[in-house]
Each structure stands twice: as structure tokens, then as C-alpha cells.
Design a protein around this motif. Structure first.
Motif: not given
Length: 261
Positions: A98-99, A76-81, A104-106, A109-114
Motif C-alpha cells: 500500500k505504501a 512526498s513519494a519518497i516518504t511513502w517509499n 507511485v501514485k504521487l 515515474r519513481y523507478p525505486e518505488a516501482i
């Protein structure tokens, strides 16, 4: 008649989980009472690792939060963010980076992590790269006032004051309260570390004045002066303040001499 007083145990339950308020029950009501108690939710079962992590974050227990988040699904992208934000708050910038990158790799188009990757570069004073990530995040979510705020702050750090002002003005257009937000421990970090605070507050005052929010403009002008802003002539010259110059409060600020402690 037998009367039994039942007290709701709210210490371990949220208000939504409390099914029985403090009240009295007579003997013939006991069967229904037993059934209601049986169906009380178990707080140990209803709190997910994510929820527990969020609670720890709110309490600023960042290590414990990171431990909880690492029990969430790893795909989950949310998990790593969220793991990244917990590391970020502990100033573990390498772990946070790294997280965020895994997030972002997962989900590219996840603007919060970017955005949060941009805050890592900002913290390392790599403002050019911070701007690159903030602009990339805005391509995905052009309606984010917080990301525009971060972009303006990165421009400000590079002394690109015109670009900073334009970014701040767009942030205020999208959310007039964007600079008043204090909690960014959720999924998106909002940068607040500024070296030249006097000039920063001055540009926030200009941004609010452009948005015709005169009260906030006055508030930030006062902060700018308290932080040591010296160029008072600009207050009488800048076009953004033209509609405020006849205000008594503005005239008082022109004469304001903050006390240096």
C-alpha cells in the motif's frame, strides 16, 4: 593563569557537528570559547524525522524507522517509499504494498518505488507480475544495475534461464559490483532470496565469465559446487568459460570436491 580543559561531547553529535576538539583554553580565551559553545548545533534540532528513520533502519529497528518516516510530508513519494521499505523489512507485505502504491501514485515515474512493488510480488512468488514491475521500472531508469539484477532473479525463478543470464550480464555491464552489494535499505530493494542457490551461483559465474571477470567467475563457480551443483560437464562445455579452461585455478575447480557437512 587559569587553564580549562573542554571535552567535545561526541556521543550525541556527528563528527561534522563537533565544533570544538578536546583542547585547553587559557583565561583570556574564555570569551571566544563561550561564543563557540553558544553556536554549537543542537542535535535534537538538526536531526530530521527522515534522518532519524534512516538511523533506525541502519540499526534494523524497523518499527521505530516507520514511526519516524510517518512524520515526514505525506505528499512526498519518497516518504511513502521509505515507509514501504520499513514495513517490507518487518514482513508486513500488505502495508508495504500500500505504501509503495501511494508512492507511485504521487510520482508515476519513481523507478525505486516501482521496483519495490516488484519485490512484493516476488516475495509472494508472483514472478510474472514481478517481471512486469521490474521492466516498467527499467523503462524509467534503464541504467539501474540493481533493477536488472532483480529482473534476472525473477526470470530465474520462472526458469527462463536465457533471459535471466541476459539480465545479469546487463546488470554487470552497468555495475561490475552489483552482486556484491549488501545494503538495500535505502530507497531500492535488491532481491536475494533464491531457492536453487547452486544453479543461481552457476549463472552468476557465467555472467562474470562473459564480462571477463575471471576471479569473480571462479568465486561463484566454487559457491555453486559447494551448494551442490552437479553438472560439471558444463564447465568444460559452456562457451562463457572457454577463456578460463587453461587457468590452473579452473583446472583445480574441475577436481574440487566440496566437503558436505
Amino acid at each position: 593563569m587559569i587553564t580549562i580543559t573542554v571535552f567535545a561531547l561526541t556521543a550525541s553529535l556527528t563528527p561534522a557537528q563537533v565544533a570544538i576538539p578536546s583542547q585547553e583554553f587559557t583565561h583570556n580565551q574564555l570569551p571566544g570559547l563561550r561564543e563557540r559553545i553558544t553556536h554549537l548545533p543542537n542535535p535534537q534540532k538538526t536531526l530530521t524525522p527522515e534522518m532519524r528513520g534512516d538511523i533506525y533502519m541502519a540499526r534494523k529497528m524497523y518499527y521505530e524507522a516507520s514511526e519516524m518516516y510517518q512524520q515526514m510530508p505525506k505528499d512526498s513519494a519518497i516518504t511513502w517509499n521509505k515507509i514501504g521499505i520499513a514495513f517490507h523489512q518487518m514482513h508486513n507485505f500488505n502495508g508495504a504494498k500500500k505504501a509503495y502504491e501511494k508512492s507511485v501514485k504521487l510520482n508515476p515515474r519513481y523507478p525505486e518505488a516501482i521496483n519495490n512493488l516488484g519485490t512484493i510480488h516476488y516475495a509472494r512468488q508472483s514472478y510474472r507480475n514481478a517481471i512486469k514491475y521490474y521492466r516498467r521500472a527499467l523503462k524509467v531508469n534503464p541504467q539501474s544495475a540493481s533493477i536488472y539484477s532483480n529482473l534476472g532473479t525473477a526470470y530465474f525463478a520462472r526458469k527462463k534461464f536465457k533471459d535471466a543470464l541476459e539480465s545479469y550480464q546487463e546488470a554487470l555491464r552497468l555495475d561490475p559490483e552489483v552482486f556484491e552489494h549488501r545494503n538495500t535499505n535505502g530507497v531500492l530493494l535488491q532481491e536475494r532470496s533464491i531457492q536453487d542457490r547452486a544453479k543461481f551461483y552457476y549463472y552468476l559465474a557465467k555472467s562474470h565469465a562473459s564480462a571477463k571477470n575471471h576471479e569473480r567467475a571462479l568465486q561463484y563457480l566454487r559457491k555453486a559446487l559447494e551448494e551442490g551443483f552437479k553438472d560439471r560437464n558444463k564447465l568444460s562445455e559452456e562457451p562463457e568459460f572457454s577463456f578460463m579452461r587453461e587457468m590452473p585455478e579452473f583446472q583445480q575447480l574441475l577436481q574440487y570436491q566440496p566437503i558436505v557437512l
